[in-house]
Scaffold this active site. Structure first.
Site, PDB file in Angstrom:
ATOM      1  N   CYS A  21     -12.499  10.027  27.255  1.00  0.00           N
ATOM      2  CA  CYS A  21     -11.753  11.435  26.933  1.00  0.00           C
ATOM      3  C   CYS A  21     -12.785  12.316  26.499  1.00  0.00           C
ATOM      4  O   CYS A  21     -13.726  11.583  26.179  1.00  0.00           O
ATOM      5  CB  CYS A  21     -10.528  11.037  26.475  1.00  0.00           C
ATOM      6  SG  CYS A  21     -10.701  10.831  24.648  1.00  0.00           S
ATOM      7  N   CYS A 108      -8.005   6.981  28.234  1.00  0.00           N
ATOM      8  CA  CYS A 108      -9.410   6.661  28.001  1.00  0.00           C
ATOM      9  C   CYS A 108      -9.756   5.159  27.913  1.00  0.00           C
ATOM     10  O   CYS A 108      -8.995   4.491  27.016  1.00  0.00           O
ATOM     11  CB  CYS A 108      -9.555   7.457  26.600  1.00  0.00           C
ATOM     12  SG  CYS A 108     -11.354   7.021  25.875  1.00  0.00           S
ATOM     13  N   CYS A 111     -10.602   5.066  23.534  1.00  0.00           N
ATOM     14  CA  CYS A 111      -9.596   5.134  22.381  1.00  0.00           C
ATOM     15  C   CYS A 111      -8.409   4.695  22.857  1.00  0.00           C
ATOM     16  O   CYS A 111      -7.391   4.587  22.116  1.00  0.00           O
ATOM     17  CB  CYS A 111      -9.696   6.595  21.880  1.00  0.00           C
ATOM     18  SG  CYS A 111      -8.933   7.808  23.009  1.00  0.00           S
ATOM     19  N   ASP A 340      -0.551 -17.664 -26.872  1.00  0.00           N
ATOM     20  CA  ASP A 340       0.392 -18.567 -26.668  1.00  0.00           C
ATOM     21  C   ASP A 340       1.775 -17.960 -26.910  1.00  0.00           C
ATOM     22  O   ASP A 340       2.199 -17.307 -27.550  1.00  0.00           O
ATOM     23  CB  ASP A 340       0.106 -19.961 -27.593  1.00  0.00           C
ATOM     24  CG  ASP A 340      -1.168 -20.646 -27.355  1.00  0.00           C
ATOM     25  OD1 ASP A 340      -1.861 -20.220 -26.247  1.00  0.00           O
ATOM     26  OD2 ASP A 340      -1.784 -21.347 -28.109  1.00  0.00           O
TER      27      ASP A 340
HETATM   28 ZN   LIG Z   1     -10.798   8.500  24.066  1.00  0.00          ZN
END
Ligand SMILES: [Zn+2]
Ligand SMILES: *[C@@H]1O[C@H](CO)[C@@H](O)[C@H](O)[C@H]1NC(C)=O
Ligand SMILES: *[C@@H]1O[C@H](CO)[C@@H](O)[C@H](O)[C@H]1NC(C)=O
Ligand SMILES: *[C@@H]1O[C@H](CO)[C@@H](O)[C@H](O)[C@H]1NC(C)=O
Length: 525
Positions: A21, A108, A111, A340
């Site tokens: 893209c 795409c 991504c 303690d």
């Molecule tokens: Zn992309």
């Protein structure tokens, strides 16, 4: 400003042809101008004479950062690669154009939709709904969580354009490619700010919004990686998944390029599914000093085989009011040493610090902190707290710094087998800088390694009580085992009080009088 340059042309062509893209193209061209990413995702990539993103002449930073692209010509539905006036379209260019036209609205390859339709105003308003419903902090900085498949896709796409990237500049490397999460953040910050009515974005904010995606289609790639490089994916205690970013990146580097998943990546048939939006505030750290007045209170919950031995603990008594004031999800408690269960801590108290996880409230005035301190003081007569304050993560380390060199003062109630008179014990006051050899005490041998430690008693004094009892005050190096010094631990601590007094002695009570760590700073009343 021209984010894409003529020399990016070979990379752009190759990426578009591979199915990237527009925003991923920018990423691989290492463009870090935020405004470039804020263009609508169906953006036009011009190159005339250099490459430009968006309508020519209008894409300067101030203009784009304002996000007012409404007056520009409406973004083209089709992503186009337009040849410039001077550029002859080569066969390769033409193929790229045609390729992009066909694939314009497809997911795409790198991504998987995150920088496409998942990075728009609809997504931004979803984020805002969560932000507003969970809490109302004005500051915002987005962080998304991208899982294993992204790193694989990113890597194979990088292999795909590595040559061109290096030609562009010999210095460019994989790490210069803008990460999906950065690009996502740049776009979303603008959209979310707009949605929140023009809030100011603050990159230093402690408030984080996590947007998580999943992509079932590429999940199997992770398992391919795991079977190819099993050594890279070892389960660790604190991580939910073995597919951490570090592990995936390491594994990818080990796999020879030709054995790699398809390069460029295969065309996915679906985009990511957005999962949850999480709002997280960075930890807040609170420090102070505590007194413990009770001889049957452990410092931390005392569990044996998962069963509680004591009804409460110092840690819990302090944490309960603090957690509810900060509305935090959890805490980690640490202190400068510990006493303690049967030992009191008097004087100015023992320094402690707490990490408060995901607090829903993070700023408190001095008066409010004092109020909180009073609430803790009143909640129980077993403990008290002073100098309660918010500190930085870095300041916390001062508490542990040089801990071994610090001194501690104690008072012990000592019993003697042989009757004593006042002057039998007066010689004790003159003893100074007495070095002890302490074998790991029998009572802690089950959890500590056997060793001989050398510890120094800087000074001592004795106060006669009756013919079988006296009070012994000591100033010692931190880490000295006081109980063992008094009763001798069957000769494992030498010298010891039995040897010094030539009779059996035992310790009946012990109080910590001071822990000489000058942190946290004291708060004037
Ligand atoms: Zn992309
Ligand atoms: C950006 O564009 C605006 C209007 O389009 C113009 O007034 C401004 O001077 C430009 N700034 C730069 C740095 O080019
Ligand atoms: C802090 O506590 C959380 C759980 O309450 C735990 O997961 C985390 O590992 C702790 N961190 C440290 C530094 O101890
Ligand atoms: C809480 O108790 C400590 C120790 O006695 C004292 O120094 C401090 O002033 C008290 N603070 C408040 C607000 O009650």
């Amino acid at each position: 400003m021209l984010p894409l340059k003529e020399k990016d042309k070979p990379i752009v062509q190759k990426l578009l042809a591979a199915g990237c893209c527009a925003r991923c193209v920018l990423r691989f061209c290492c463009v870090s101008v935020h405004a470039a990413y804020r263009q609508p995702p169906q953006v036009r990539l011009h190159y005339s004479p250099g490459f430009k993103l968006g309508a020519s002449g209008e894409n300067n930073k101030s203009h784009d950062a304002a996000g007012s692209d409404a007056h520009e010509e409406p973004p083209s539905k089709r992503a186009k690669l337009e040849p410039g006036a001077s550029g002859d379209m080569s066969g390769e260019d033409a193929a790229a154009v045609a390729g992009q036209r066909d694939e314009e609205l497809r997911v795409c390859v790198v991504c998987v939709g995150v920088l496409q339709e998942l990075c728009d105003a609809t997504q931004a308003s979803k984020v805002c709904v969560r932000v507003c419903s969970q809490m109302c902090w004005g500051l915002f900085s987005a962080v998304d969580e991208l899982t294993c498949p992204f790193w694989i896709l990113q890597h194979s796409c990088w292999l795909h354009v590595k040559k061109e990237l290096r030609e562009k500049s010999a210095k460019l490397d994989k790490d210069d490619v803008v990460q999906v999460k950065e690009a996502f953040k740049w776009v979303m910050q603008g959209l979310v700010a707009k949605e929140l009515g023009g809030s100011t974005l603050c990159s230093q904010s402690k408030f984080e919004v996590g947007v998580e995606f999943s992509h079932p289609e590429t999940d199997a790639d992770c398992h391919f990686l795991a079977s190819t490089c099993p050594d890279c994916f070892k389960p660790t205690k604190n991580k939910q998944s073995v597919f951490t970013r570090m592990a995936v990146v390491k594994a990818l580097e080990k796999i020879p390029e030709d054995r790699h998943s398809p390069c460029p990546p295969r065309r996915p048939s679906s985009s990511c599914v957005p999962l949850d939006v999480q709002c997280l505030h960075a930890s807040v750290f609170v420090a102070g000093r505590y007194n413990k007045f009770c001889r049957s209170l452990p410092q931390t919950p005392w569990l044996i085989d998962g069963e509680r031995r004591m009804e409460s603990s110092v840690e819990e008594l302090i944490a309960a009011p603090v957690l509810s004031s900060f509305r935090a999800a959890g805490f980690n408690f640490s202190s400068s040493g510990r006493e303690d269960v049967d030992v009191r801590t008097l004087g100015n108290g023992r320094p402690f610090a707490m990490e408060l996880l995901n607090p829903h409230r993070s700023s408190f005035s001095t008066a409010q902190m004092k109020q909180l301190q009073e609430t803790i003081n009143k909640s129980s007569d077993k403990i008290r707290v002073r100098d309660l304050q918010i500190v930085s993560r870095e300041a916390m380390s001062r508490m542990k710094e040089g801990e071994e060199e610090k001194t501690k003062s104690y008072t012990a109630l000592v019993w003697t087998l042989k009757p004593i008179r006042r002057d039998d014990i007066s010689f004790i006051d003159d003893i100074q800088d007495l070095t002890l050899d302490q074998k790991t005490p029998l009572r802690v041998l089950h959890r500590r390694a056997l060793a001989v430690r050398h510890r120094v008693i800087h000074s001592m004094s004795a106060r006669f009580l009756d013919s079988h009892h006296f009070y012994l005050s000591l100033k010692t190096q931190a880490g000295t085992y006081i109980k063992e010094f008094v009763h001798g631990d069957f000769g494992r601590t030498k010298p010891n009080m039995c040897e010094l007094l030539k009779t059996d002695t035992d310790i009946l009570e012990l109080d910590v009088e001071s822990v000489d760590v000058d942190w946290p700073p004291s708060i004037p009343e």
